[in-house]
Enzyme design. Structure first.
Site, PDB file in Angstrom:
ATOM      1  N   MET A  21      41.163  53.010  17.642  1.00 60.08           N
ATOM      2  CA  MET A  21      40.024  52.446  16.901  1.00 60.08           C
ATOM      3  C   MET A  21      40.491  51.670  15.697  1.00 60.08           C
ATOM      4  O   MET A  21      39.836  50.747  15.263  1.00 60.08           O
ATOM      5  CB  MET A  21      39.148  53.570  16.296  1.00 60.08           C
ATOM      6  CG  MET A  21      38.236  54.282  17.167  1.00 60.08           C
ATOM      7  SD  MET A  21      37.314  55.456  16.164  1.00 60.08           S
ATOM      8  CE  MET A  21      38.588  56.332  15.281  1.00 60.08           C
ATOM      9  N   GLU A  64      42.726  48.910  20.671  1.00 58.54           N
ATOM     10  CA  GLU A  64      43.164  48.151  21.852  1.00 58.54           C
ATOM     11  C   GLU A  64      43.510  46.696  21.492  1.00 58.54           C
ATOM     12  O   GLU A  64      42.771  46.033  20.758  1.00 58.54           O
ATOM     13  CB  GLU A  64      42.040  48.140  22.891  1.00 58.54           C
ATOM     14  CG  GLU A  64      42.395  47.323  24.124  1.00 58.54           C
ATOM     15  CD  GLU A  64      41.166  47.039  24.979  1.00 58.54           C
ATOM     16  OE1 GLU A  64      41.203  47.334  26.172  1.00 58.54           O
ATOM     17  OE2 GLU A  64      40.178  46.509  24.442  1.00 58.54           O
ATOM     18  N   GLN A  85      47.930  50.755  22.179  1.00 57.89           N
ATOM     19  CA  GLN A  85      47.025  50.687  23.336  1.00 57.89           C
ATOM     20  C   GLN A  85      46.757  49.236  23.726  1.00 57.89           C
ATOM     21  O   GLN A  85      46.476  48.387  22.874  1.00 57.89           O
ATOM     22  CB  GLN A  85      45.688  51.369  23.053  1.00 57.89           C
ATOM     23  CG  GLN A  85      44.944  51.577  24.373  1.00 57.89           C
ATOM     24  CD  GLN A  85      43.483  51.877  24.220  1.00 57.89           C
ATOM     25  OE1 GLN A  85      42.756  51.141  23.563  1.00 57.89           O
ATOM     26  NE2 GLN A  85      43.040  52.955  24.841  1.00 57.89           N
ATOM     27  N   CYS A  98      37.243  50.870  28.625  1.00 59.72           N
ATOM     28  CA  CYS A  98      36.376  50.018  27.794  1.00 59.72           C
ATOM     29  C   CYS A  98      35.246  49.422  28.641  1.00 59.72           C
ATOM     30  O   CYS A  98      35.501  48.729  29.633  1.00 59.72           O
ATOM     31  CB  CYS A  98      37.182  48.904  27.139  1.00 59.72           C
ATOM     32  SG  CYS A  98      36.155  47.890  26.054  1.00 59.72           S
ATOM     33  N   ASN A 104      38.534  63.964  25.410  1.00 51.93           N
ATOM     34  CA  ASN A 104      37.891  63.115  24.393  1.00 51.93           C
ATOM     35  C   ASN A 104      36.376  63.097  24.567  1.00 51.93           C
ATOM     36  O   ASN A 104      35.879  62.916  25.677  1.00 51.93           O
ATOM     37  CB  ASN A 104      38.473  61.691  24.497  1.00 51.93           C
ATOM     38  CG  ASN A 104      37.715  60.660  23.681  1.00 51.93           C
ATOM     39  OD1 ASN A 104      37.366  59.597  24.186  1.00 51.93           O
ATOM     40  ND2 ASN A 104      37.457  60.937  22.429  1.00 51.93           N
ATOM     41  N   GLY A 105      35.685  63.282  23.441  1.00 52.79           N
ATOM     42  CA  GLY A 105      34.229  63.149  23.442  1.00 52.79           C
ATOM     43  C   GLY A 105      33.535  64.223  22.639  1.00 52.79           C
ATOM     44  O   GLY A 105      33.678  65.412  22.922  1.00 52.79           O
ATOM     45  N   ALA A 139      37.285  60.277  18.053  1.00 53.92           N
ATOM     46  CA  ALA A 139      37.046  58.889  17.621  1.00 53.92           C
ATOM     47  C   ALA A 139      36.068  58.864  16.454  1.00 53.92           C
ATOM     48  O   ALA A 139      36.473  58.869  15.289  1.00 53.92           O
ATOM     49  CB  ALA A 139      36.538  58.061  18.801  1.00 53.92           C
TER      50      ALA A 139
HETATM   51  C1  LIG Z   1      34.536  51.752  16.460  1.00 55.02           C
HETATM   52  C2  LIG Z   1      35.109  52.227  17.771  1.00 55.02           C
HETATM   53  C3  LIG Z   1      36.127  51.490  18.367  1.00 55.02           C
HETATM   54  C4  LIG Z   1      36.683  51.925  19.584  1.00 55.02           C
HETATM   55  N1  LIG Z   1      37.706  51.223  20.121  1.00 55.02           N
HETATM   56  C5  LIG Z   1      38.338  51.720  21.227  1.00 55.02           C
HETATM   57  C6  LIG Z   1      39.527  51.110  21.731  1.00 55.02           C
HETATM   58  O1  LIG Z   1      40.018  50.108  21.177  1.00 55.02           O
HETATM   59  N2  LIG Z   1      40.094  51.656  22.834  1.00 55.02           N
HETATM   60  C7  LIG Z   1      39.592  52.774  23.468  1.00 55.02           C
HETATM   61  O2  LIG Z   1      40.182  53.256  24.431  1.00 55.02           O
HETATM   62  N3  LIG Z   1      38.474  53.356  22.996  1.00 55.02           N
HETATM   63  C8  LIG Z   1      37.848  52.871  21.898  1.00 55.02           C
HETATM   64  N4  LIG Z   1      36.740  53.498  21.427  1.00 55.02           N
HETATM   65  C9  LIG Z   1      36.207  54.663  22.165  1.00 55.02           C
HETATM   66  C10 LIG Z   1      36.825  55.940  21.621  1.00 55.02           C
HETATM   67  O3  LIG Z   1      38.222  55.929  21.765  1.00 55.02           O
HETATM   68  C11 LIG Z   1      36.285  57.192  22.299  1.00 55.02           C
HETATM   69  O4  LIG Z   1      36.667  57.178  23.654  1.00 55.02           O
HETATM   70  C12 LIG Z   1      34.767  57.330  22.227  1.00 55.02           C
HETATM   71  O5  LIG Z   1      34.244  56.928  20.990  1.00 55.02           O
HETATM   72  C13 LIG Z   1      34.363  58.795  22.499  1.00 55.02           C
HETATM   73  O6  LIG Z   1      34.914  59.646  21.526  1.00 55.02           O
HETATM   74  P1  LIG Z   1      34.014  60.313  20.364  1.00 55.02           P
HETATM   75  O7  LIG Z   1      32.891  61.023  21.040  1.00 55.02           O
HETATM   76  O8  LIG Z   1      34.967  61.201  19.622  1.00 55.02           O
HETATM   77  O9  LIG Z   1      33.499  59.180  19.512  1.00 55.02           O
HETATM   78  C14 LIG Z   1      36.178  53.091  20.222  1.00 55.02           C
HETATM   79  C15 LIG Z   1      35.144  53.817  19.608  1.00 55.02           C
HETATM   80  C16 LIG Z   1      34.614  53.409  18.414  1.00 55.02           C
HETATM   81  C17 LIG Z   1      33.519  54.222  17.787  1.00 55.02           C
END
Ligand SMILES: Cc1cc2nc3c(=O)[nH]c(=O)nc-3n(C[C@H](O)[C@H](O)[C@H](O)COP(=O)(O)O)c2cc1C
Length: 406
Positions: free
Chosen positions: A96, A117, A162, A191, A289-290, A313
């Site tokens: 992120m 990413e 990533q 994504c 994750n989640g 995240a």
């Molecule tokens: C602002 C933001 C940017 C994110 N960018 C990426 C990313 O670049 N690559 C990726 O695999 N997931 C990205 N995600 C998804 C998170 O890695 C994660 O899979 C998702 O938010 C679920 O996790 P959480 O419930 O802890 O938020 C992003 C999430 C947020 C909120």
């Protein structure tokens, strides 16, 4: 709680602490941090720095370049990658953020920190540059000053690069540019955004197991750096398990499973039970994750899924001290420390504003004075002024200037 007060410490002691006083985790971290901190002090003393002058040395170390009279120890230079990255019992910052967020999360206790990413096409246009001014290793778009990825020696052992890709050869060429500077390379297969899907990247890969195989085996065969990937759930749990098995066969070091399907919204609960099905079927470490929003959730999701490690995240974006076993630090303090790190590492102002806005949207409201002022800010200097960090801003920049003319 942190061992230093963000409100009252002097600039020097704060920047010192930000490098070497990561809040102690109950696992092996303390001895290593202590040893490093003692080594730094010894080094400073060997260099004959009087205790008052050590304040400057601290800032210099913080920015990553140890400068003594006439001698410079470059940082971030490529070393051989860690032979093995451990994925058991790790608390992981999700992809992120840029360098300041990653360092902040690590300061509070994150073991592994992913970079946001970066698309292979874009990265292939980059060249690697040592940034002596701030002590970072930058990957800069050729012919521009646009820093696409910035890292530093301090995160070398835990940062994961990533990538978004839809092609094995391109992925390998891009990974080769960065692999000596990071602890692992991860392929984003989750994504759901249209730009990713239309380019055949991210979640578009989930229905192309042959292409997944091609990308991961190409990376594995040609690089020593550990390779991992991150997926979302497929429509049926047994399909997710089947895909995960195929991914395991490519020899990846770990697999991250985000417990949502492609059409799911962030507000939809993550399906920990479906992550558990993947864990049960694999031998390699799975990172769950989640919906981890509190420190206790790390243990809850581990118990519920059986996963080796846990990735967070949004919980970390809103308050990076989620990684602290001692409990969360007030977000105002975390925000200040984030601004300081952004200043210290000369973070892109857009990215700094983006992270600040996420924090404000969660805890307050962008329509209020603070939110409006962040939106209006054009530079890091504006943000420093807004948050009462001008002195720190000037101090850091003055130190860099002195460094440059020495
Ligand atoms: C602002 C933001 C940017 C994110 N960018 C990426 C990313 O670049 N690559 C990726 O695999 N997931 C990205 N995600 C998804 C998170 O890695 C994660 O899979 C998702 O938010 C679920 O996790 P959480 O419930 O802890 O938020 C992003 C999430 C947020 C909120």
């Amino acid at each position: 709680m942190l061992s230093f007060s963000l409100e009252h410490e002097s600039i020097d002691s704060l920047s010192w602490s930000s490098v070497c006083s990561a809040p102690p985790r109950p696992r092996q971290r303390q001895p290593a941090a202590t040893v490093r901190s003692v080594r730094r002090r010894r080094f400073a003393l060997r260099c004959g720095l009087a205790s008052k002058a050590i304040g400057i040395a601290r800032v210099i170390e913080d920015v990553g370049t140890v400068v003594t009279s006439g001698s410079k120890e470059p940082v971030g230079s490529a070393a051989s990658p860690p032979a093995n990255m451990e994925y058991e019992n790790k608390h992981v910052l999700a992809p992120m953020g840029t360098l300041p967020l990653r360092l902040l999360a690590a300061q509070y206790g994150a073991d592994i920190t992913y970079g946001e990413e970066i698309i292979d096409h874009k990265f292939l246009k980059c060249e690697r540059r040592m940034n002596e001014r701030i002590g970072s290793t930058d990957f800069v778009e050729k012919g521009t000053e646009n820093v696409v990825f910035r890292t530093c020696k301090q995160e070398r052992e835990r940062v994961v690069f990533q990538m978004g890709t839809s092609d094995a050869v391109r992925a390998l060429r891009a990974a080769e540019i960065v692999c000596k500077d990071v602890a692992a390379v991860d392929i984003n297969m989750g994504c759901p955004k249209s730009f990713s899907l239309s380019g055949g990247m991210g979640a578009a890969l989930l229905n192309k197991p042959e292409l997944i195989h091609d990308i991961l085996t190409t990376l594995k065969r040609n690089m020593d750096t550990p390779v991992t990937c991150k997926i979302r759930l497929l429509k049926h749990s047994h399909d997710t398990v089947e895909l995960a098995r195929r991914i395991e066969k490519t020899g990846v070091s770990a697999l991250t499973v985000h417990g949502r399907r492609v059409p799911d919204r962030p507000r939809d609960p993550a399906k920990w039970d479906e992550i558990a099905n993947v864990v049960a079927a694999l031998s390699i470490p799975v990172i769950a994750n989640g919906d981890v929003f509190e420190y206790d959730d790390f243990q809850r999701i581990k118990v519920a899924t059986g996963a080796s490690s846990v990735m967070v995240a949004r919980g970390a974006l809103w308050n990076a001290s989620i990684f602290s076993p001692e409990g969360k630090v007030p977000w105002e303090d975390v925000k200040r420390e984030y601004i300081r790190k952004s200043i210290l590492w000369d973070n892109d102002v857009k990215s700094t504003k983006h992270t600040l806005k996420e924090m404000i949207m969660h805890y307050s409201c962008l329509e209020l004075a603070e939110g409006k002022a962040v939106i209006k800010s054009d530079t890091l200097a504006d943000l420093a002024r807004l948050y009462g960090e001008e002195e720190y801003y000037q101090h850091v920049n003055k130190t860099r200037f002195q460094d440059g003319v020495d």
